[in-house]
Scaffold this active site. Sequence first.
Site, short mmCIF file in Angstrom:
data_model
loop_
_atom_site.label_atom_id
_atom_site.label_comp_id
_atom_site.label_asym_id
_atom_site.label_seq_id
_atom_site.Cartn_x
_atom_site.Cartn_y
_atom_site.Cartn_z
N CYS A 159 0.60 -1.01 0.04
CA CYS A 159 -0.02 -0.05 0.14
C CYS A 159 1.22 1.14 0.08
CB CYS A 159 -0.93 -0.13 0.75
SG CYS A 159 -2.28 1.55 1.19
N CYS A 341 -8.69 5.71 -8.42
CA CYS A 341 -7.63 6.29 -7.26
C CYS A 341 -7.68 7.68 -7.72
CB CYS A 341 -6.39 5.50 -7.52
SG CYS A 341 -5.43 5.47 -6.01
#
Lengths: 395, 395, 395
Positions: A159, A341
């Site tokens: 991440c 995103c």
Amino acid sequence: MAKIVILGGSFGGLTAAFELKRLLGNNADITVVSDDERFVFLPSLPWLIMGWRRPEDITLKVNEILRHRGIEFICEAAKQIIPEASKILTSEKEIPYDYLIISTGPYLSFEEIPGLGPEKGYTDCTFTLDHAARTGQTWKRILKNPGPMVLGSAQMVSCFGPSYELAFEMDAELRKRKMRHKVPIIYLTSEPYLGHMGVGGFGKSRRFIEDEFAERDIKPIVNQAIEEVTPEEIRLKDGTKIPFKLAMIAPPFKGVPAVAPLGNPRGFIPVDKNYRHTKHKNIFAVGVAMAIAPPEPTPVPVGVPKTGFMTVRMAKTAAATIAAEIKNEILPTPEELSVICLMDMGNTAAFMKAKPVLPPRQKTILKKAIWAKWMKLGFERYFLWKMKHGLSQWP
Amino acid sequence: MAKIVILGGSFGGLTAAFELKRLLGNNADITVVSDDERFVFLPSLPWLIMGWRRPEDITLKVNEILRHRGIEFICEAAKQIIPEASKILTSEKEIPYDYLIISTGPYLSFEEIPGLGPEKGYTDCTFTLDHAARTGQTWKRILKNPGPMVLGSAQMVSCFGPSYELAFEMDAELRKRKMRHKVPIIYLTSEPYLGHMGVGGFGKSRRFIEDEFAERDIKPIVNQAIEEVTPEEIRLKDGTKIPFKLAMIAPPFKGVPAVAPLGNPRGFIPVDKNYRHTKHKNIFAVGVAMAIAPPEPTPVPVGVPKTGFMTVRMAKTAAATIAAEIKNEILPTPEELSVICLMDMGNTAAFMKAKPVLPPRQKTILKKAIWAKWMKLGFERYFLWKMKHGLSQWP
Amino acid sequence: MAKIVILGGSFGGLTAAFELKRLLGNNADITVVSDDERFVFLPSLPWLIMGWRRPEDITLKVNEILRHRGIEFICEAAKQIIPEASKILTSEKEIPYDYLIISTGPYLSFEEIPGLGPEKGYTDCTFTLDHAARTGQTWKRILKNPGPMVLGSAQMVSCFGPSYELAFEMDAELRKRKMRHKVPIIYLTSEPYLGHMGVGGFGKSRRFIEDEFAERDIKPIVNQAIEEVTPEEIRLKDGTKIPFKLAMIAPPFKGVPAVAPLGNPRGFIPVDKNYRHTKHKNIFAVGVAMAIAPPEPTPVPVGVPKTGFMTVRMAKTAAATIAAEIKNEILPTPEELSVICLMDMGNTAAFMKAKPVLPPRQKTILKKAIWAKWMKLGFERYFLWKMKHGLSQWP
């Protein structure tokens, strides 16, 4: 009546619960098991660190949003899963299930690197509300008493977004306060190059981040693994020593202990296209808990990120599959996972879309624009409203 | 009455003299010592080489601008400084001082590389009026009889701008004359990458110069030290041999011999924030003569440039400090040094601003624009007018 | 009456024949010898592969366009040249000449790499009509049954454009069909970096292609030589193995066997500025058959491309030289070769101009624009019309 147990009360867990309720109504007995009584809108933790959000702005009580919808909530940590007996053990209970959805997120494996982490080490972290609150304190100290910062990701991270966001946000805030020159910022990452993000990059993301970092005087150190951290410096495997006053380093990710025995060596659970466990047919896994193979080997190992957006998609597919099976309908055939995103950059933001998530892709968009910042601000409010009202639909 | 001696009659020396006169009037006895009777506007030397300026366009007689302002001018070379006795020796005089400002610029250390330099070697140079005039002759020969050119900087250089300017200017002029294809241009530099300029780059300067050089067919060879120069070729430490017809190579910089004993191993003088010698409290050093530590080690050693703009700032701070001390006032606390730079590119120019000079910076601007060319043209006239009239203010 | 023989019936051969006819009329006996009865507009072969052209759209019968213009056509392969006797041997004839123009193009040297090529190997190719037709079949199979593709160039290639074009075209077509994510594309090349094209790049071509490939998810592998090809994978000299379903790899180029003995070790013929053989004064060579030294050595050897545009220019210079010699006029002094190139990119195109071909250049243009696509479409029709009507003038 089928008993469906969901492990985890975050993006995946709540979405799966709502979606199952929507599809099955009172024909299923749905239980959410989580050791955290709060739902935290994790994408806003960087803003909490920056002092732009308070914890209450971005949290909901899981209890309150589940109970009056006829979904049971057990606020306990799962200790073990016994797939042969289709039951879960907590320290106090045995919870049987007909179907199990695992959405437990990552185990933050600080102990893999000596000196890493806010508890037994010297680095801060951004992945839980408590860690973020603590990092926010460190950040306040930097603003009062400036010095060198190191942001980034250790080996085995999957991440990368929040570290990039914080680098941009802190740079922007320090410039606003006219003190940027007092705070050298190093971006240290296990990615083979900037903008890789565990997925081989998104279109021009490498050049995009390289240029932004050059323009913002953020010094990159890429393709590195961390050996250990001391109170004053980060020591890399290649011998480099990086001094710091604030170090915010994403730790290696693993599956959480209760579910790890069902997974691969790092505890991530192998699933099929419907997110069903490849071996245990009544177990599903979504979000960070499930395993996605990296698109390519990297010199320093990194993992494929699973964003909230992706996790929600997975949870809905898993729920739809279970519902179809219970109702004896044709199982859904999910399309390949794509991702949207929104990366905050402090004074602006970037919109990214990849379809599918991993290359080669049919479509890739990467745009830096102020409207992406507005979208991000709006999405936070929208998603929290959606969760509060038990809605699982779009997106 | 305090006797203040200033070594050097260029940007730093004249500015310090004017500023001390402005602040102290007749309460100080100010003397400028320099072995050059001319003030040369050094930033225009590349234009002189190109044939776009004559020497008289960019020089002033130091004598004429100092004497009628009540500033003494001694046109002799300082041979030695005796800090314990607070006096300077020339070959003929002993000059005592209460305060000394050293603004002697660089010693061009050609002898460190066999075959380098216009006097005992085979390369041209751009840093003095005489060298530039001579380089201008070589350039004329190239225009008549074209062949390969090598421009750039040897190891230990701390002034990269003029070499970049000349690369751009010569490229532009050769294209205008439709003969660029007859003159291969190599840009050879000790910088670890293009656009580093001894300060770790300015924002996007690396990509900016790389792209400009690619577009203009200027071939870069970076991160290199020179072993020796023969009449036909430059030999690098790594064994590469580069043939040339014109080679304009900035030599290693050192402090000039008279002041070097007061400085670090390369003869640059260590100072505090007010440009006061770290050991001798009545000696100040400004401009190239003083020492700035590089922001980061580089494989081939390079120095931090001190532009005319920076030198003027330093001279004013030094003068203000001395004046305050004499008048028994509170000493000024100078802000960190920043820099504005106008890089000519022949048919356009680049405006650069860095605040502070060294990274990390609060502000960096890098813009290519024709107005930057106009600014550069205007600034030359403005600064010469200012010096001629004994003005030390803005900028 | 001078007897002029031209070997080759493509860009160079036909242009030379038309130009000689125009300049000498009936004062010369002109013969074209070629083993191919067709003129193929080679720049359109990538479009043929894509299914955007049929063979008949881009071919002419050489016979038909030569004979009624008083130019003889012998459709046989030359076996040998005997320069001492000024004659050519085919398997059946002896053809004497006063002047010989060699315009035989490349010999595709598949056998240098085991497993390469469409005949005895496993890779496709784009350089002849038959190869392209076959590659078109492979491409159709990919569209039905998608899988990984490898496009690019082996060592010793001197024509890189078509491989770049096909990478862009196939990417665009796959996106249009919404199946790009099912076809990983690797671009494998012997060039030291993307956009080098055997000539050290054109201005910003490196960054241009790198950015386009990043944006389009085409994965580059540069600076590589191929060891061998198996039915499933390409094996590089450095040990890397690249699996493929379609591999379209330009093979090493050599001079064709009949003319190779007159040339350098790879069979390319050394010529002077008028394209006259450096040793045999009545032999000329134009196009791929002649030798141009690379502008710089590259780690993996690559050659300088000779485009149709360049070949036409060379053919005209050679023809003008022969005509002047026959007419006892002053020989032309050709200007240095320049090149204009239109690179199709599927949904757009790039216009490139380099003057001269090799760096350093007086002028370089590189523009991506839809008008470049229109120019390319128009030029194909224009050139075929020109050839059909025996016109050799502009361009």
